[in-house]
Design a protein around this motif. Sequence first.
Motif, PDB file in Angstrom:
ATOM      1  N   ILE A   1       0.874  -1.172   0.000  1.00 56.46           N
ATOM      2  CA  ILE A   1       0.000   0.000   0.000  1.00 56.46           C
ATOM      3  C   ILE A   1       0.912   1.223   0.000  1.00 56.46           C
ATOM      4  CG2 ILE A   1      -1.749   1.291   1.296  1.00 56.46           C
ATOM      5  CD1 ILE A   1      -2.488  -1.444   2.604  1.00 56.46           C
ATOM      6  N   VAL A   2       0.837   2.015  -1.029  1.00 57.67           N
ATOM      7  CA  VAL A   2       1.682   3.207  -1.127  1.00 57.67           C
ATOM      8  C   VAL A   2       1.022   4.327  -0.331  1.00 57.67           C
ATOM      9  CG1 VAL A   2       2.716   4.904  -2.664  1.00 57.67           C
ATOM     10  CG2 VAL A   2       2.590   2.505  -3.367  1.00 57.67           C
ATOM     11  N   LEU A   3       1.693   4.762   0.721  1.00 55.44           N
ATOM     12  CA  LEU A   3       1.141   5.792   1.601  1.00 55.44           C
ATOM     13  C   LEU A   3       1.552   7.196   1.183  1.00 55.44           C
ATOM     14  CD1 LEU A   3       1.708   4.029   5.048  1.00 55.44           C
ATOM     15  CD2 LEU A   3      -0.432   4.237   3.767  1.00 55.44           C
ATOM     16  N   PHE A   4       2.672   7.295   0.484  1.00 55.34           N
ATOM     17  CA  PHE A   4       3.085   8.595  -0.067  1.00 55.34           C
ATOM     18  C   PHE A   4       3.948   8.347  -1.291  1.00 55.34           C
ATOM     19  CE2 PHE A   4       6.080  12.208  -0.332  1.00 55.34           C
ATOM     20  CZ  PHE A   4       5.143  13.201  -0.625  1.00 55.34           C
ATOM     21  N   ASP A   5       3.489   8.890  -2.422  1.00 58.67           N
ATOM     22  CA  ASP A   5       4.183   8.668  -3.689  1.00 58.67           C
ATOM     23  C   ASP A   5       4.867   9.923  -4.209  1.00 58.67           C
ATOM     24  OD1 ASP A   5       2.050  10.232  -4.456  1.00 58.67           O
ATOM     25  OD2 ASP A   5       1.209   8.790  -5.890  1.00 58.67           O
ATOM     26  N   GLY A   6       4.964  10.941  -3.343  1.00 58.35           N
ATOM     27  CA  GLY A   6       5.630  12.170  -3.746  1.00 58.35           C
ATOM     28  C   GLY A   6       4.709  13.226  -4.317  1.00 58.35           C
ATOM     29  N   LYS A   7       3.407  12.932  -4.371  1.00 54.64           N
ATOM     30  CA  LYS A   7       2.487  13.853  -5.047  1.00 54.64           C
ATOM     31  C   LYS A   7       1.528  14.578  -4.101  1.00 54.64           C
ATOM     32  CE  LYS A   7       2.637  11.069  -9.280  1.00 54.64           C
ATOM     33  NZ  LYS A   7       1.871  10.217 -10.204  1.00 54.64           N
TER      34      LYS A   7
ATOM     35  N   ASP B   1       9.219  18.955  -3.737  1.00 54.66           N
ATOM     36  CA  ASP B   1      10.249  18.149  -4.416  1.00 54.66           C
ATOM     37  C   ASP B   1      10.094  16.655  -4.141  1.00 54.66           C
ATOM     38  OD1 ASP B   1      11.470  20.442  -5.498  1.00 54.66           O
ATOM     39  OD2 ASP B   1      12.685  20.726  -3.695  1.00 54.66           O
ATOM     40  N   GLY B   2       8.862  16.174  -4.180  1.00 51.17           N
ATOM     41  CA  GLY B   2       8.597  14.750  -4.016  1.00 51.17           C
ATOM     42  C   GLY B   2       8.656  14.246  -2.592  1.00 51.17           C
TER      43      GLY B   2
ATOM     44  N   ALA C   1      11.903  15.821   6.454  1.00 56.15           N
ATOM     45  CA  ALA C   1      11.223  15.429   5.216  1.00 56.15           C
ATOM     46  C   ALA C   1      11.119  13.904   5.148  1.00 56.15           C
ATOM     47  CB  ALA C   1      11.987  15.967   4.011  1.00 56.15           C
ATOM     48  N   PHE C   2      10.022  13.425   4.571  1.00 62.32           N
ATOM     49  CA  PHE C   2       9.802  11.993   4.365  1.00 62.32           C
ATOM     50  C   PHE C   2       9.437  11.743   2.903  1.00 62.32           C
ATOM     51  CE2 PHE C   2       8.806  12.759   8.813  1.00 62.32           C
ATOM     52  CZ  PHE C   2       9.402  11.692   9.468  1.00 62.32           C
ATOM     53  N   ARG C   3       9.812  10.578   2.411  1.00 65.08           N
ATOM     54  CA  ARG C   3       9.430  10.207   1.055  1.00 65.08           C
ATOM     55  C   ARG C   3       9.356   8.682   0.941  1.00 65.08           C
ATOM     56  NH1 ARG C   3      14.970  11.024  -2.650  1.00 65.08           N
ATOM     57  NH2 ARG C   3      16.063   9.191  -1.792  1.00 65.08           N
ATOM     58  N   ASN C   4       8.808   8.228  -0.192  1.00 69.28           N
ATOM     59  CA  ASN C   4       8.784   6.806  -0.552  1.00 69.28           C
ATOM     60  C   ASN C   4       8.292   5.945   0.608  1.00 69.28           C
ATOM     61  OD1 ASN C   4       9.110   4.601  -2.243  1.00 69.28           O
ATOM     62  ND2 ASN C   4      11.289   4.349  -1.798  1.00 69.28           N
ATOM     63  N   ILE C   5       7.065   6.208   1.023  1.00 67.73           N
ATOM     64  CA  ILE C   5       6.488   5.499   2.165  1.00 67.73           C
ATOM     65  C   ILE C   5       5.521   4.438   1.660  1.00 67.73           C
ATOM     66  CG2 ILE C   5       5.288   5.723   4.363  1.00 67.73           C
ATOM     67  CD1 ILE C   5       5.947   8.723   4.292  1.00 67.73           C
TER      68      ILE C   5
END
Length: 242
Positions: free
Chosen positions: A50-56, A75-76, A233-237
Amino acid sequence: MKKIILFSVGLLAAISSNAQMKPESTEWYYPQPPKVIPAKVLNQPPSDAIVLFDGKDLSKWVSTGGGDAKWKVSDGAMVIVPGSGGVSTKEYFGDCQLHIEFKSPAPEKYNGQNRGNSGIFLQSTYEVQVLDGDNNPTYVNGMVGSIYKQVAPDVDAYTKNGEWQVYDIYWKAPVFGTGGKLESPAMITVVLNGVLIQNNYILKGDTPYIGFPKYEAHGRLPLMLQDHGTAVAFRNIWIRNL
């Protein structure tokens, strides 16, 4: 002597039984495990995640205080707006595999627990510490990679400020029975930047700032990320239910 004789008889019976078995006697073919397609790119989600954050956008998140998540997307990455409060997933989770990447902001004049501080709260309750670990001494059961106020990481695998840090977390939720009695405590394995730093640690309870840990009965709960006053910052969750 009698115990030795009985043991010997039992061992001989087992050996005799094994000698008469065929290889297929200990093989099974059903049920087949579901097929999961691994990502072709390192750290990207497999097919059942389950993608919780895709940068968008923050469509999978809400503010812990209620209403829309108040962090910004830049910036994603999803970036803490200091003072806006934490964010929680709309979905609830129990046992899971979690992948999440974070980056500490510039140190400025902050030190210790005030530098790049946030937290990853499994089931909104149990904190894996997020902190700038670049030449930033603090109490070791509160450093990056610790299970907050319970145990320090086995090793310090943080690289340096300004670089993305990669957590892979494997979570076994606590189990509560009748009357809220704890039947099985929570257990966690944490990998930071490809290095095992928590190896099947059994939690003593929640992770309070003051006082000792304790368990209170609960079921599936959201994943929560903490606002501790710095713009982490967080990404790719992404997360997998287990």
